[in-house]
Design an enzyme around this catalytic site. Structure first.
Site, PDB file in Angstrom:
ATOM      1  N   CYS A  80       0.845  -1.215   0.000  1.00  0.00           N
ATOM      2  CA  CYS A  80       0.000   0.000   0.000  1.00  0.00           C
ATOM      3  C   CYS A  80       0.876   1.260   0.000  1.00  0.00           C
ATOM      4  CB  CYS A  80      -0.987  -0.043   1.158  1.00  0.00           C
ATOM      5  SG  CYS A  80      -2.260   1.222   1.025  1.00  0.00           S
ATOM      6  N   HIS A 190      -3.564  -5.152   0.253  1.00  0.00           N
ATOM      7  CA  HIS A 190      -2.976  -5.637   1.506  1.00  0.00           C
ATOM      8  C   HIS A 190      -3.005  -7.161   1.531  1.00  0.00           C
ATOM      9  CE1 HIS A 190      -2.679  -1.854   3.823  1.00  0.00           C
ATOM     10  NE2 HIS A 190      -3.600  -1.462   2.962  1.00  0.00           N
ATOM     11  N   GLU A 192      -1.837  -9.062   3.723  1.00  0.00           N
ATOM     12  CA  GLU A 192      -2.064  -9.524   5.107  1.00  0.00           C
ATOM     13  C   GLU A 192      -3.535  -9.480   5.501  1.00  0.00           C
ATOM     14  OE1 GLU A 192      -1.092  -6.625   4.176  1.00  0.00           O
ATOM     15  OE2 GLU A 192      -1.464  -5.050   5.656  1.00  0.00           O
ATOM     16  N   ASP A 241     -21.727  -8.292  18.275  1.00  0.00           N
ATOM     17  CA  ASP A 241     -21.900  -7.348  19.382  1.00  0.00           C
ATOM     18  C   ASP A 241     -21.422  -8.055  20.643  1.00  0.00           C
ATOM     19  OD1 ASP A 241     -23.046  -5.583  17.650  1.00  0.00           O
ATOM     20  OD2 ASP A 241     -25.099  -5.897  18.323  1.00  0.00           O
ATOM     21  N   ASP A 420     -26.751   4.677  14.281  1.00  0.00           N
ATOM     22  CA  ASP A 420     -27.874   3.949  14.895  1.00  0.00           C
ATOM     23  C   ASP A 420     -29.146   4.795  14.768  1.00  0.00           C
ATOM     24  OD1 ASP A 420     -26.148   1.842  15.908  1.00  0.00           O
ATOM     25  OD2 ASP A 420     -25.465   3.269  17.409  1.00  0.00           O
TER      26      ASP A 420
HETATM   27  O1  1PR Z   1     -21.431   4.562  20.748  1.00  0.00           O
HETATM   28  O2  1PR Z   1     -19.137   4.708  19.834  1.00  0.00           O
HETATM   29  O3  1PR Z   1     -19.573   3.570  21.993  1.00  0.00           O
HETATM   30  O4  1PR Z   1     -20.289   2.557  19.854  1.00  0.00           O
HETATM   31  C1  1PR Z   1     -21.167   1.560  20.313  1.00  0.00           C
HETATM   32  C2  1PR Z   1     -21.435   0.599  19.179  1.00  0.00           C
HETATM   33  O5  1PR Z   1     -22.217  -0.476  19.718  1.00  0.00           O
HETATM   34  C3  1PR Z   1     -22.235   1.210  18.056  1.00  0.00           C
HETATM   35  O6  1PR Z   1     -21.703   0.796  16.811  1.00  0.00           O
HETATM   36  C4  1PR Z   1     -23.648   0.636  18.203  1.00  0.00           C
HETATM   37  O7  1PR Z   1     -24.243   0.382  16.949  1.00  0.00           O
HETATM   38  C5  1PR Z   1     -23.378  -0.663  18.933  1.00  0.00           C
HETATM   39  N1  1PR Z   1     -24.477  -1.010  19.864  1.00  0.00           N
HETATM   40  C6  1PR Z   1     -24.750  -0.390  21.033  1.00  0.00           C
HETATM   41  N2  1PR Z   1     -25.794  -1.019  21.628  1.00  0.00           N
HETATM   42  C7  1PR Z   1     -26.179  -2.016  20.832  1.00  0.00           C
HETATM   43  C8  1PR Z   1     -27.254  -2.978  21.066  1.00  0.00           C
HETATM   44  O8  1PR Z   1     -27.577  -3.823  20.228  1.00  0.00           O
HETATM   45  N3  1PR Z   1     -27.894  -2.875  22.220  1.00  0.00           N
HETATM   46  N4  1PR Z   1     -25.419  -2.858  18.690  1.00  0.00           N
HETATM   47  C9  1PR Z   1     -25.347  -2.013  19.722  1.00  0.00           C
HETATM   48  C10 1PR Z   1     -25.823  -2.474  17.526  1.00  0.00           C
HETATM   49  C11 1PR Z   1     -26.507  -3.375  15.554  1.00  0.00           C
HETATM   50  C12 1PR Z   1     -25.603  -4.108  14.704  1.00  0.00           C
HETATM   51  C13 1PR Z   1     -26.180  -5.446  14.327  1.00  0.00           C
HETATM   52  C14 1PR Z   1     -27.005  -5.219  13.078  1.00  0.00           C
HETATM   53  C15 1PR Z   1     -27.326  -6.490  12.349  1.00  0.00           C
HETATM   54  N5  1PR Z   1     -26.205  -3.632  16.910  1.00  0.00           N
HETATM   55  O9  1PR Z   1     -24.377  -4.245  15.307  1.00  0.00           O
HETATM   56  O10 1PR Z   1     -25.095  -6.223  14.131  1.00  0.00           O
HETATM   57  O11 1PR Z   1     -28.225  -4.557  13.395  1.00  0.00           O
HETATM   58  O12 1PR Z   1     -28.157  -7.298  13.096  1.00  0.00           O
HETATM   59  P1  1PR Z   1     -29.124  -8.351  12.437  1.00  0.00           P
HETATM   60  O13 1PR Z   1     -28.474  -8.866  11.198  1.00  0.00           O
HETATM   61  O14 1PR Z   1     -29.287  -9.441  13.437  1.00  0.00           O
HETATM   62  O15 1PR Z   1     -30.420  -7.632  12.163  1.00  0.00           O
HETATM   63  P2  1PR Z   1     -20.099   3.921  20.662  1.00  0.00           P
END
Ligand code: 1PR
Length: 569
Positions: A80, A190, A192, A241, A420
């Site tokens: 890169c 990349h 790697e 998550d 979100d």
């Molecule tokens: O705010 O900078 O500390 O980052 C926190 C991160 O954690 C953010 O990216 C936020 O989206 C994520 N987050 C916080 N709370 C939740 C929760 O679920 N309670 N998860 C959360 C967000 C959404 C996606 C999920 C998709 C696909 N989850 O991560 O993977 O919606 O899901 P699906 O295919 O099952 O529908 P910060």
């Protein structure tokens, strides 16, 4: 043999170190200008920006020793920026001078017909089949690229064209994928992070005796015109998550509209049976161990992985040693890009020690992240930027936000913003600040929403708090601040299996030039076809269907291929 890696101090080079360890090679880091004399083989895994790379080399006194090392005929593998520094200069930083070994310049991709950075898996095409060298580069495989600047392939300039080993096409631009001449081999992509294809290439280069690495360039210029379509594939991303369960263990969890606790009991003793295990109502849903799942998704062909530390807003990630241990362990198992998110913001330890968002990101990068994802702090940064504008406009960054500081140090391609948003339903004749962003669609929610229009509101802290900012304002703002990519979640669709929110994805895709990853709601492979065909996004992410093994990544890719959508197989 003394095999060295060159780190100029600005980028994430842990991925390459992990790859070499995986391949069974021992190496040392260049730690002083004298080490160049000891090296018999050198890899320069440059990531970040051209200017910071040259500054980093200069400030450590490495630039001249590097030039001398290459001139000595000992083997060099640049990755890169490690390719780009071989050139004379780059439009990314016109005041800096490159090594000038390849007599040509690096220019920016045009974003007129495509999103920039060029991010994802693309192919290579040898310029001259007789001039393949023995590195194990393979035209039938895909490699991972992430860059906004490139060396155009220009066969009308024989002095630079004779360096070109293979090319790639993005949009209508044909650019240099690898250079190879004598002892110098370098790739724009990349290896790697290029999965088995990249491991094969690195193993091929490393296993050759010094004499076998030399290569003779073609004598005649070889023209290459763009084809109707480039080779960039659509990416499939698996997201985990991660948070502590009620026993204090870090587990992969999964919410329904961000609620990660088990629902009401189906038996009299409060347990829920069926699915992966017997579960207890109200407990944090546990879908597996993060490192084991990451390894499974890598083996299954995921193009990228995300680990989101979803409760890190409660404390600084720097104090979260178990989570950092998970990032390190996952990075040792996974050789595709790994994005880590959660808690990237300025923090203060309980003992009063302050830490900048850049420090937090740096800790994730050193643990093995290739990109970091910022969510809550990105919303606040855009709000501050708009407040400074005072005219209701988008405003200007002041250089202090997490996005700006991390992009400056590690390059914009390393900064992802995770959004979100949640739908806000209004009467169709709504007049207000989000009027121009209203969607007049078919609501899929409650009866009371029928006949209404809606806009998309940004939230922070994992959807716990609504903010006076629309998804379009946020997307435009973070692009201006220097984000390289957007992961676009939907609280309404998360975990529902109803399919991606096509209206939302379309809205954001058309608002920015940077790549967008559609997320939330995938329930079957056909949903991926729908989101790629209807919105033009570069990647699509899913969690629940993969964790519960309802759909395999391979099923998704086969369905996409059948629909004529290019994927990495
Ligand atoms: O705010 O900078 O500390 O980052 C926190 C991160 O954690 C953010 O990216 C936020 O989206 C994520 N987050 C916080 N709370 C939740 C929760 O679920 N309670 N998860 C959360 C967000 C959404 C996606 C999920 C998709 C696909 N989850 O991560 O993977 O919606 O899901 P699906 O295919 O099952 O529908 P910060």
């Amino acid at each position: 043999m003394s095999f060295y890696l060159l780190d100029y101090g600005a980028g994430n080079v842990q991925s390459l170190a992990n790859t070499l360890t995986k391949l069974g090679y021992e190496f040392k880091w260049i730690a002083s200008p004298d080490d160049f004399d000891k090296a018999t083989s050198l890899i320069f895994p440059g990531v970040g920006a051209f200017g910071s790379a040259i500054d980093g080399l200069n400030s450590r006194g490495y630039l001249e020793p590097l030039r001398k090392y290459i001139a000595s005929g000992r083997p060099y593998f640049g990755i890169c920026i490690g390719l780009q520094v071989l050139f004379q200069a780059s439009a990314e930083s016109p005041s800096h001078t490159g090594l000038g070994i390849v007599p040509s310049r690096i220019e920016e991709f045009s974003s007129a017909d495509k999103s920039v950075p060029h991010m994802g898996w693309n192919s290579v095409e040898f310029l001259d089949p007789e001039h393949k060298a023995n590195e194990g580069l393979d035209e039938s495989l895909h490699y991972y690229y992430v860059h906004s600047y490139r060396a155009k392939y220009d066969w009308t300039h024989p002095e630079s064209a004779q360096w070109v080993h293979s090319t790639t096409q993005y949009g209508q631009e044909v650019f240099v994928a690898s250079v190879c001449k004598n002892n110098v081999f370098a790739t724009q992509f990349h290896p790697e992070k290029s999965g088995p294809a990249g491991l094969k290439l690195l193993a091929g280069w490393l296993s050759q005796p010094q004499s076998g690495r030399t290569s003779v360039p073609p004598t005649q210029p070889i023209p290459r015109a763009p084809k109707s379509k480039g080779g960039l594939t659509k990416r499939i991303v698996a997201c985990m998550d991660v948070r502590s369960n009620d026993d204090g263990d870090l587990v992969v969890t999964k919410g329904d509209q961000y609620d990660v606790r088990e629902k009401a009991p189906s038996t009299s003793d409060g347990t829920i049976t069926g699915g992966l295990a017997t579960r207890t109502a109200g407990a944090v849903r546990n879908l597996g161990k993060p490192v084991a799942l990451a390894a499974r998704y890598f083996a299954a062909g995921a193009d990228e992985l995300c680990l989101m530390n979803i409760t890190s807003f409660r404390h600084s990630p720097l104090l979260d040693q178990p989570m950092l241990a998970i990032v390190r362990a996952a990075a040792e198992e996974v050789f595709v890009p790994l994005t880590i998110g959660g808690g990237i913001k300025d923090t203060v330890d309980p003992d009063g020690t302050p830490h900048s968002a850049l420090e937090v990101a740096g800790t994730y990068f050193r643990a093995g992240a290739d990109k970091v994802s910022v969510a809550t702090e990105a919303v606040f940064a855009v709000e501050r930027m708009r407040e400074r504008a005072k005219d209701g406009g988008i405003g200007e960054g002041d250089g202090t936000s997490a996005i700006e500081t991390i992009a400056h140090a590690y390059g914009r391609q390393a900064v992802v913003v995770s959004i979100d948003p949640r739908r806000v339903y209004v009467e169709p004749d709504y007049v207000g600040p989000y009027k121009n962003e209203l969607v007049f669609g078919k609501p899929d929610g409650a009866e009371k929403e029928r006949g209404k229009a809606w806009w998309y509101q940004c939230t922070v802290k994992g959807g716990r708090e609504n903010r006076p900012l629309s998804v379009v304002q946020l997307a435009e703002g973070v692009e201006k601040l220097g984000a390289g990519e957007i992961i676009l979640n939907s609280i309404d669709r998360d975990g529902t299996g109803l399919g991606f929110d096509i209206d939302l994805v379309k809205l954001v895709r058309k608002s920015v030039r940077i790549p967008v990853v559609a997320s939330s709601g995938a329930g079957k492979p056909e949903h991926f076809v729908e989101v790629f065909e209807k919105t033009g996004v570069e990647a699509a992410l899913a969690a629940g269907i993969f964790h519960r093994e309802e759909v395999r990544i391979q099923d998704v890719k086969e369905t996409l291929a059948t629909a004529n959508i290019t994927v990495r197989t």
